[in-house]
Design a protein around this motif. Structure first.
Motif, PDB file in Angstrom:
ATOM      1  N   ALA A  80       0.846  -1.331   0.050  1.00 20.54           N
ATOM      2  CA  ALA A  80      -0.057   0.179   0.080  1.00 20.54           C
ATOM      3  C   ALA A  80       0.808   1.433  -0.225  1.00 20.54           C
ATOM      4  CB  ALA A  80      -0.950   0.073   1.009  1.00 20.54           C
ATOM      5  N   ALA A  81       1.796   1.367   0.851  1.00 20.83           N
ATOM      6  CA  ALA A  81       2.758   2.386   0.902  1.00 20.83           C
ATOM      7  C   ALA A  81       3.745   2.594  -0.487  1.00 20.83           C
ATOM      8  CB  ALA A  81       3.660   2.179   1.988  1.00 20.83           C
ATOM      9  N   LEU A  82       4.205   1.520  -0.865  1.00 20.76           N
ATOM     10  CA  LEU A  82       4.668   1.472  -2.173  1.00 20.76           C
ATOM     11  C   LEU A  82       3.865   1.982  -3.383  1.00 20.76           C
ATOM     12  CD1 LEU A  82       7.263   0.628  -3.773  1.00 20.76           C
ATOM     13  CD2 LEU A  82       6.279  -1.678  -4.180  1.00 20.76           C
ATOM     14  N   TRP A  83       2.532   1.704  -3.446  1.00 18.93           N
ATOM     15  CA  TRP A  83       1.857   2.146  -4.312  1.00 18.93           C
ATOM     16  C   TRP A  83       1.695   3.662  -4.269  1.00 18.93           C
ATOM     17  CZ3 TRP A  83      -1.083   2.243  -8.504  1.00 18.93           C
ATOM     18  CH2 TRP A  83      -1.932   3.060  -8.843  1.00 18.93           C
ATOM     19  N   ARG A  84       1.271   4.104  -3.104  1.00 13.99           N
ATOM     20  CA  ARG A  84       1.382   5.492  -2.928  1.00 13.99           C
ATOM     21  C   ARG A  84       2.332   6.310  -3.501  1.00 13.99           C
ATOM     22  NH1 ARG A  84      -1.129   3.725   1.871  1.00 13.99           N
ATOM     23  NH2 ARG A  84       0.494   4.418   2.908  1.00 13.99           N
ATOM     24  N   PHE A  85       3.492   5.736  -3.031  1.00 10.06           N
ATOM     25  CA  PHE A  85       4.733   6.526  -3.485  1.00 10.06           C
ATOM     26  C   PHE A  85       5.010   6.151  -4.857  1.00 10.06           C
ATOM     27  CE2 PHE A  85       9.479   6.041  -4.117  1.00 10.06           C
ATOM     28  CZ  PHE A  85       9.720   7.378  -3.604  1.00 10.06           C
ATOM     29  N   CYS A  86       4.721   5.147  -5.456  1.00  7.22           N
ATOM     30  CA  CYS A  86       4.662   5.098  -6.868  1.00  7.22           C
ATOM     31  C   CYS A  86       3.831   6.208  -7.690  1.00  7.22           C
ATOM     32  CB  CYS A  86       4.507   3.754  -7.520  1.00  7.22           C
ATOM     33  SG  CYS A  86       5.763   2.422  -7.124  1.00  7.22           S
ATOM     34  N   LEU A  87       2.580   6.313  -7.210  1.00  7.26           N
ATOM     35  CA  LEU A  87       1.693   7.259  -7.651  1.00  7.26           C
ATOM     36  C   LEU A  87       2.038   8.528  -7.718  1.00  7.26           C
ATOM     37  CD1 LEU A  87      -1.165   6.990  -8.809  1.00  7.26           C
ATOM     38  CD2 LEU A  87      -2.132   7.283  -6.617  1.00  7.26           C
ATOM     39  N   ARG A  88       2.715   8.996  -6.581  1.00  9.58           N
ATOM     40  CA  ARG A  88       3.269  10.426  -6.408  1.00  9.58           C
ATOM     41  C   ARG A  88       4.547  10.491  -7.621  1.00  9.58           C
ATOM     42  NH1 ARG A  88       2.510  10.240  -0.633  1.00  9.58           N
ATOM     43  NH2 ARG A  88       0.703  11.874  -0.227  1.00  9.58           N
ATOM     44  N   LEU A  89       5.297   9.269  -7.539  1.00 12.75           N
ATOM     45  CA  LEU A  89       6.502   9.381  -8.531  1.00 12.75           C
ATOM     46  C   LEU A  89       5.939   9.734 -10.059  1.00 12.75           C
ATOM     47  CD1 LEU A  89       8.962   6.699  -7.422  1.00 12.75           C
ATOM     48  CD2 LEU A  89       9.405   9.188  -7.005  1.00 12.75           C
ATOM     49  N   THR A  90       4.819   8.992 -10.292  1.00 11.78           N
ATOM     50  CA  THR A  90       4.308   8.994 -11.629  1.00 11.78           C
ATOM     51  C   THR A  90       3.616  10.203 -11.845  1.00 11.78           C
ATOM     52  OG1 THR A  90       2.660   7.515 -11.282  1.00 11.78           O
ATOM     53  CG2 THR A  90       4.825   6.696 -12.171  1.00 11.78           C
ATOM     54  N   GLY A  91       3.417  11.183 -11.013  1.00  7.40           N
ATOM     55  CA  GLY A  91       2.560  12.308 -11.096  1.00  7.40           C
ATOM     56  C   GLY A  91       0.852  11.900 -11.359  1.00  7.40           C
ATOM     57  N   GLY A  92       0.511  10.801 -10.651  1.00 12.02           N
ATOM     58  CA  GLY A  92      -0.733  10.394 -10.398  1.00 12.02           C
ATOM     59  C   GLY A  92      -1.026   9.437 -11.724  1.00 12.02           C
ATOM     60  N   ASN A  93      -0.327   9.082 -12.422  1.00  7.47           N
ATOM     61  CA  ASN A  93      -0.555   8.060 -13.361  1.00  7.47           C
ATOM     62  C   ASN A  93      -0.686   6.856 -13.003  1.00  7.47           C
ATOM     63  OD1 ASN A  93      -0.394   6.167 -15.672  1.00  7.47           O
ATOM     64  ND2 ASN A  93       0.984   7.525 -17.004  1.00  7.47           N
ATOM     65  N   ARG A  94      -2.035   6.425 -12.733  1.00  9.56           N
ATOM     66  CA  ARG A  94      -2.200   5.097 -12.170  1.00  9.56           C
ATOM     67  C   ARG A  94      -1.675   3.771 -12.840  1.00  9.56           C
ATOM     68  NH1 ARG A  94      -5.902   5.860  -8.026  1.00  9.56           N
ATOM     69  NH2 ARG A  94      -6.798   3.849  -8.016  1.00  9.56           N
ATOM     70  N   ALA A  95      -1.720   3.799 -14.113  1.00 16.79           N
ATOM     71  CA  ALA A  95      -1.077   2.636 -14.890  1.00 16.79           C
ATOM     72  C   ALA A  95       0.274   2.399 -14.724  1.00 16.79           C
ATOM     73  CB  ALA A  95      -1.661   2.677 -16.411  1.00 16.79           C
ATOM     74  N   GLN A  96       1.096   3.512 -14.781  1.00 22.77           N
ATOM     75  CA  GLN A  96       2.444   3.611 -14.773  1.00 22.77           C
ATOM     76  C   GLN A  96       2.659   3.287 -13.345  1.00 22.77           C
ATOM     77  OE1 GLN A  96       4.413   7.355 -15.637  1.00 22.77           O
ATOM     78  NE2 GLN A  96       6.363   6.178 -15.851  1.00 22.77           N
ATOM     79  N   ALA A  97       2.047   3.556 -12.299  1.00 22.17           N
ATOM     80  CA  ALA A  97       2.321   3.479 -10.911  1.00 22.17           C
ATOM     81  C   ALA A  97       2.228   2.061 -10.801  1.00 22.17           C
ATOM     82  CB  ALA A  97       1.565   4.179  -9.954  1.00 22.17           C
ATOM     83  N   GLU A  98       1.090   1.478 -11.023  1.00 20.08           N
ATOM     84  CA  GLU A  98       1.035  -0.073 -10.990  1.00 20.08           C
ATOM     85  C   GLU A  98       2.292  -0.761 -11.473  1.00 20.08           C
ATOM     86  OE1 GLU A  98      -2.890  -1.113 -12.733  1.00 20.08           O
ATOM     87  OE2 GLU A  98      -3.688   0.002 -11.294  1.00 20.08           O
ATOM     88  N   ASP A  99       2.548  -0.461 -12.788  1.00 18.31           N
ATOM     89  CA  ASP A  99       3.768  -1.024 -13.459  1.00 18.31           C
ATOM     90  C   ASP A  99       5.179  -1.018 -12.616  1.00 18.31           C
ATOM     91  OD1 ASP A  99       2.119  -1.607 -15.539  1.00 18.31           O
ATOM     92  OD2 ASP A  99       2.882  -0.276 -16.917  1.00 18.31           O
ATOM     93  N   VAL A 100       5.290   0.167 -12.301  1.00 21.20           N
ATOM     94  CA  VAL A 100       6.361   0.746 -11.319  1.00 21.20           C
ATOM     95  C   VAL A 100       6.386  -0.266  -9.956  1.00 21.20           C
ATOM     96  CG1 VAL A 100       7.807   2.397  -9.875  1.00 21.20           C
ATOM     97  CG2 VAL A 100       7.009   2.882 -12.359  1.00 21.20           C
ATOM     98  N   ALA A 101       5.125  -0.233  -9.398  1.00 23.62           N
ATOM     99  CA  ALA A 101       5.120  -1.001  -8.128  1.00 23.62           C
ATOM    100  C   ALA A 101       5.300  -2.637  -8.418  1.00 23.62           C
ATOM    101  CB  ALA A 101       3.711  -0.929  -7.392  1.00 23.62           C
ATOM    102  N   GLN A 102       4.773  -3.082  -9.412  1.00 29.19           N
ATOM    103  CA  GLN A 102       4.845  -4.588  -9.750  1.00 29.19           C
ATOM    104  C   GLN A 102       6.377  -4.851 -10.257  1.00 29.19           C
ATOM    105  OE1 GLN A 102       2.250  -5.292 -12.900  1.00 29.19           O
ATOM    106  NE2 GLN A 102       0.452  -5.135 -11.607  1.00 29.19           N
TER     107      GLN A 102
END
Length: 170
Positions: free
Chosen positions: A18-40
């Motif tokens: 959960a924390a990783l997902w939120r961090f990735c979402l911030r890193l990607t500027g709110g791009n949910r698909a890219q944040a999912e890819d980065v977290a995975q």
């Protein structure tokens, strides 16, 4: 008997996803698909480097955040290099300094600020981001000047600790 890799990964996912997902979402500027890819990709690298995580003396979450940040940087650099093309003449445009590191640092500081108390965040906002002197910050916050000074001191210490927990060194 040590836990199986599947059990270790399930525990890692349950504790940090959960924390990783939120961090990735911030890193990607709110791009949910890219944040999912980065977290995975981050969790995949954790699975591939389980031995490193077991021997790690630091925080597992800090390691995950660092890996996620590096993935975003690598993707950005790859996209940038693919979009560049050579030209016959040198353009007259004055080049500006690369601001990538500054941008990533501001994201990390922004994330760390969310971990501070509201009073500490407010005093840092007034004194550092708005650049107000102590007297003006005290007036805006409705507290004595000495309170602004002490809150600033403790807020900076708390911010340093939050950044260290995220794997950011001096």
């Amino acid at each position: 008997m040590p836990d199986s890799p599947a059990v270790v990964m399930r525990q890692l996912h349950d504790e940090h996803a959960a924390a990783l997902w939120r961090f990735c979402l911030r890193l990607t500027g709110g791009n949910r698909a890219q944040a999912e890819d980065v977290a995975q990709e981050t969790l995949l690298r954790a699975w591939r480097n389980a031995a490193v995580l077991e021997k790690s003396q630091g925080s597992v979450r800090a390691w995950l955040f660092t890996v996620a940040r590096n993935i975003v940087i690598d993707e950005w650099r790859t996209k940038r290099s693919q979009s560049e093309f050579s030209v016959a003449e040198v353009p007259d445009v004055v080049r500006t300094e690369d601001q990538t590191d500054q941008l990533l640092l501001s994201w990390l500081v922004s994330e760390a600020l969310t971990k501070l108390s509201a009073d500490h965040r407010a005093v840092l906002l007034e004194c550092y981001y708005r650049g107000l002197p102590v007297a003006e910050a005290a007036q805006r916050l409705g507290v004595p000047e000495g309170t602004v000074k002490s809150r600033t001191h403790y807020a900076l210490r708390a911010l340093r600790l939050a950044l260290e927990e995220m794997g950011v060194g001096a």
